[in-house]
Write a protein that holds these residues in place. Structure first.
Motif, short mmCIF file in Angstrom:
data_model
loop_
_atom_site.label_atom_id
_atom_site.label_comp_id
_atom_site.label_asym_id
_atom_site.label_seq_id
_atom_site.Cartn_x
_atom_site.Cartn_y
_atom_site.Cartn_z
N UNK A 1 3.34 -10.17 5.96
CA UNK A 1 3.50 -8.84 6.93
C UNK A 1 3.07 -7.70 5.96
N UNK A 2 3.70 -7.76 4.73
CA UNK A 2 3.50 -6.42 4.03
C UNK A 2 1.87 -6.36 3.78
N UNK A 3 1.20 -7.61 3.52
CA UNK A 3 -0.51 -7.46 3.11
C UNK A 3 -1.06 -6.97 4.38
N UNK A 4 -0.63 -7.42 5.52
CA UNK A 4 -0.93 -7.00 6.78
C UNK A 4 -1.07 -5.40 7.02
N UNK A 5 0.05 -4.90 6.58
CA UNK A 5 0.51 -3.46 6.89
C UNK A 5 -0.56 -2.68 5.93
N UNK A 6 -0.52 -3.20 4.82
CA UNK A 6 -1.59 -2.66 3.75
C UNK A 6 -2.95 -2.53 4.40
N UNK A 7 -3.42 -3.94 5.01
CA UNK A 7 -4.78 -3.88 5.34
C UNK A 7 -5.11 -3.03 6.64
N UNK A 8 -4.09 -3.16 7.42
CA UNK A 8 -4.34 -2.40 8.90
C UNK A 8 -3.15 -2.12 9.67
N UNK A 9 -2.58 -1.09 9.33
CA UNK A 9 -1.22 -0.85 9.81
C UNK A 9 -1.20 -0.69 11.29
N UNK B 1 -7.49 -7.78 9.85
CA UNK B 1 -7.01 -7.50 8.43
C UNK B 1 -7.91 -8.16 7.48
N UNK B 2 -8.71 -7.23 7.01
CA UNK B 2 -10.13 -7.56 6.42
C UNK B 2 -9.83 -8.71 5.13
N UNK B 3 -9.07 -8.25 4.22
CA UNK B 3 -8.91 -8.99 3.23
C UNK B 3 -8.22 -10.23 3.10
N UNK B 4 -7.67 -10.55 4.15
CA UNK B 4 -6.86 -11.63 4.61
C UNK B 4 -7.54 -12.88 5.23
N UNK B 5 -7.44 -14.06 5.16
CA UNK B 5 -8.34 -15.02 5.51
C UNK B 5 -8.08 -15.20 7.07
N UNK B 6 -8.96 -15.86 7.67
CA UNK B 6 -8.76 -16.09 9.07
C UNK B 6 -7.31 -16.77 9.26
N UNK B 7 -7.13 -17.71 8.65
CA UNK B 7 -5.76 -18.48 8.87
C UNK B 7 -4.61 -17.64 8.74
N UNK B 8 -4.59 -16.75 7.80
CA UNK B 8 -3.70 -15.83 7.49
C UNK B 8 -3.56 -14.77 8.66
N UNK B 9 -4.79 -14.32 9.08
CA UNK B 9 -4.69 -13.26 10.46
C UNK B 9 -4.03 -14.12 11.52
N UNK C 1 0.36 -6.14 16.76
CA UNK C 1 0.86 -7.60 17.09
C UNK C 1 2.27 -7.45 17.02
N UNK C 2 3.22 -6.59 16.92
CA UNK C 2 4.36 -6.59 17.12
C UNK C 2 5.22 -6.43 15.84
N UNK C 3 4.77 -5.97 14.94
CA UNK C 3 5.53 -5.62 13.73
C UNK C 3 5.86 -4.08 13.57
N UNK C 4 7.06 -3.79 13.32
CA UNK C 4 7.74 -2.64 13.22
C UNK C 4 7.48 -1.95 11.86
N UNK C 5 6.38 -1.36 11.71
CA UNK C 5 5.66 -1.02 10.32
C UNK C 5 6.79 -0.24 9.57
N UNK C 6 7.36 0.81 10.09
CA UNK C 6 8.37 1.56 9.51
C UNK C 6 9.47 0.86 8.66
N UNK D 1 0.71 -1.34 0.11
CA UNK D 1 0.06 0.00 0.01
C UNK D 1 0.77 1.32 0.21
N UNK D 2 2.24 1.30 -0.57
CA UNK D 2 2.85 2.29 -0.59
C UNK D 2 2.81 2.84 -2.12
N UNK D 3 2.47 4.23 -2.22
CA UNK D 3 2.57 4.85 -3.51
C UNK D 3 3.53 5.54 -3.79
#
Lengths: 355, 254
Positions: A209-217, B92-100, A223-228, A58-60
């Motif tokens: 982790x990258x997708x997690x940052x995109x989804x919800x930084x 993390x809405x677009x990820x699966x439950x397992x991935x979350x 949950x313990x990821x250093x986003x920067x 999610x970085x432009x």
């Protein structure tokens, strides 16, 4: 059920594309086709590395062509000053890569904490500076004219890879085994290796982790990821991929200038390709690149054929006049975005739809 | 005297002129489940945000196992064992439950930086994620996107994420908010099992009095950002000050 089919379809298409690219010099034996195939190979890496940023994290960024250009110019300048040799290619690529990483790290650490829109503006500013510098430092870069140079000897058109009993260049299925073939396969395997590395990256834990940052930084941080740190890392990684494939492109083209590796027109192409293909899928990048590149190269020809075939009808030939190809490209793009808002691969591979 | 696993000393935050959390000093001990109650706007969630790092304190300190963590980032606190679930679903809405869940697991195992090992080859990761899928009863929807889950399942996933972090301090912020009568007891069962099994420190913000009564070892009452009562459930519920600020509406407590 539909999901698996879509998945298979996308992956099957991508494998088919790679297979065609592998045999492209034999399947399409004209100069222009080989140019198109090589351009597709280069842009696959360029666009999928950009997808790491925009689609996965999610970085432009508008500086992706700058890193591409740094790799290309590094190699070009080294080949020009040191003469055509592998050591020039490697040294130039490493210098381009090093400068890319330093700039990516600096921009990343200084500004990845700010909001996405400000980060995009910063990259735009940095990329503009790079463009101006490339045109102003003409002693080094050749300015607007760019640099022409000779590639390592194995890639020279006169180079003989294989010879028959008479000492002439061997032909396989009518294709001369000369330096052009060597150069094409150099591009092919560089692109394939870099693409596979990226595929590996996104299915590894760091990819999620990258997708997690995109989804919800905020939650990723909680949950313990250093986003920067992750953002900076992926920004540097994408810069490295762009820089390396830039070096490859410089070797292929034997010419490096602002229009081939640095202009904002290329940045826009990258953005369109990633959107058409589908962000955050990696496979989509391949589809987007192929469709867009083919349209750029062959839509005019196709329209010419249509215009000729309909020359005794009213209006139609006017509409399909080859000079209007950008209009049709634009229309195609609007329709694609309308019907496939998440891109072609994104739509086909959509997962976990609510029952 | 046991050393507290977590304490706050004069923890304060003000937004402009409004003091949302006002010099709250409190110690929390392992093996103890503390329920934090207070009327709406009492500062309960803000207090949580200060402990887990989403907000930076204006003054005062947060101490985890003797170490001052007031100035650290949320990710650092999470790695040091301060785990937090959120009141408003925060997945993390677009990820699966397992991935979350796997994300929470790999954050804790330190696999997050692995870039060249496909996730599906890391079986230890998968096994652990499986454990928490089963614990929260989400194994049936493991492949669905979090956004596609029912509200009750999203709340369970929220709890699963916290549990998968395996922290020293579990902070639940109204874990049963908006849950159906069927789902809520399951989640409460999970929390009481957690308390019995792990002997970790558990902090719980909750409104429902039946929940408070059945789970709490200790109750802390916040009012207008300040700590007004702290003690065993019987003590707190019967104290004069609590009746005044919070239990004025006896119907709520019945």
């Amino acid at each position: 059920m539909e999901k698996t089919n879509g998945n298979l379809l996308v992956k099957g298409t991508v494998f088919l594309v790679w297979a065609i690219l592998l045999f492209a010099p034999f399947l399409f034996q004209d100069v222009r086709s080989t140019e198109v195939a090589a351009r597709i190979l280069v842009f696959i890496v360029l666009v999928s590395s950009y997808d790491l940023l925009i689609g996965y994290t999610g970085i432009v960024s508008f500086a992706h062509t700058m890193f591409f250009g740094l790799g290309a110019y590094g190699t070009a300048i080294a080949l020009k000053t040191m003469g055509p040799s592998w050591s020039a290619v490697i040294l130039g690529a490493l210098i381009g890569l090093g400068i890319s990483l330093v700039i990516a790290l600096a921009v990343g650490l200084l500004s990845l904490r700010v909001k996405a829109i400000f980060f995009a503006m910063i990259t735009l500013a940095v990329a503009s500076v790079a463009l101006v510098m490339a045109s102003q430092l003409s002693g080094l870069t050749g300015g607007e004219d760019g640099i022409t140079y000779r590639p390592p000897s194995i890639f020279k058109p006169a180079a003989k890879l294989l010879t028959d009993e008479n000492g002439k260049v061997l032909r396989i299925f009518g294709v001369k085994m000369n330096g052009k073939i060597a150069a094409y396969y150099f591009v092919f395997f560089s692109s394939l290796i870099l693409f596979c590395v990226m595929l590996r990256l996104v299915v590894s834990p760091i990819g999620s982790v990258l997708k997690a940052i995109r989804e919800n930084e905020a939650r990723a941080e909680a949950i313990g990821y250093r986003v920067v740190a992750y953002r900076t890392l992926v920004f540097c990684a994408a810069a490295a991929f762009a820089s390396l494939i830039g070096s490859v492109y410089a070797v292929w083209l034997k010419y490096t200038g602002p229009d081939t590796v640095l202009s904002f027109a290329i940045m826009i192409d990258i953005l369109l390709m990633v959107v058409i293909g589908g962000m955050g899928t990696m496979w989509g990048a391949v589809i987007g690149v192929v469709m867009m590149t083919l349209a750029q190269y062959y839509l005019r020809d196709l329209m010419g054929v249509v215009a000729d075939a309909t020359h005794n009808l009213p209006i139609v030939p006017e509409l399909f006049d080859p000079d209007r190809w950008l209009l049709w490209l634009g229309l195609c793009f609007i329709l694609l975005v309308y019907f496939f808002p998440t891109g072609i691969a994104g739509r086909l591979m959509a997962k976990g739809e609510p029952a | 005297m046991r050393a507290p696993s977590l304490s706050t000393k004069d923890l304060t935050i003000n937004f402009g002129g409004h003091v949302a959390v006002d010099h709250v000093s409190c110690d929390f001990y392992s093996g103890e489940l503390t329920v934090i109650v207070g009327p709406n706007g009492a500062g309960k969630t803000t207090y949580f945000n200060l402990i887990s790092g989403q907000l930076k304190a204006s003054s005062g300190t947060v101490i985890k196992d003797g170490e001052d963590i007031t100035a650290t980032a949320p990710s650092t606190r999470a790695k040091k064992g301060v785990g937090r679930a959120f009141q408003l679903t925060n997945l993390f809405p677009q990820l699966t439950v397992l991935e979350n869940i796997r994300l929470a697991v790999q954050a804790q195992t330190g696999d997050g930086w692995r870039a060249f090992t496909p996730t599906n080859k890391l079986t230890a990761l998968a096994d652990k994620a499986e454990l928490y899928l089963e614990a929260t009863g989400l194994e049936g929807v493991a492949k669905q996107r979090a956004a596609a889950l029912s509200h009750g399942n999203q709340r369970k996933l929220e709890v699963a994420l916290l549990m998968a972090m395996e922290p020293d301090i579990y902070m639940f912020d109204e874990p049963t908010a908006g849950m159906s009568m069927d789902d809520a007891p399951e989640v409460l069962e999970l929390i009481s099992k957690l308390k019995a099994d792990t002997r970790k420190t558990i902090l719980l913000v909750e409104h429902k009095m039946n929940v408070v009564r059945s789970l709490a070892d200790r109750i802390v009452v916040l009012h207008n950002g300040a700590l007004v009562a702290d003690g065993s459930p019987e003590q707190t519920m019967n104290s004069e000050v609590v009746r005044e600020v919070y239990l004025g509406n006896a119907g709520v407590m019945a």
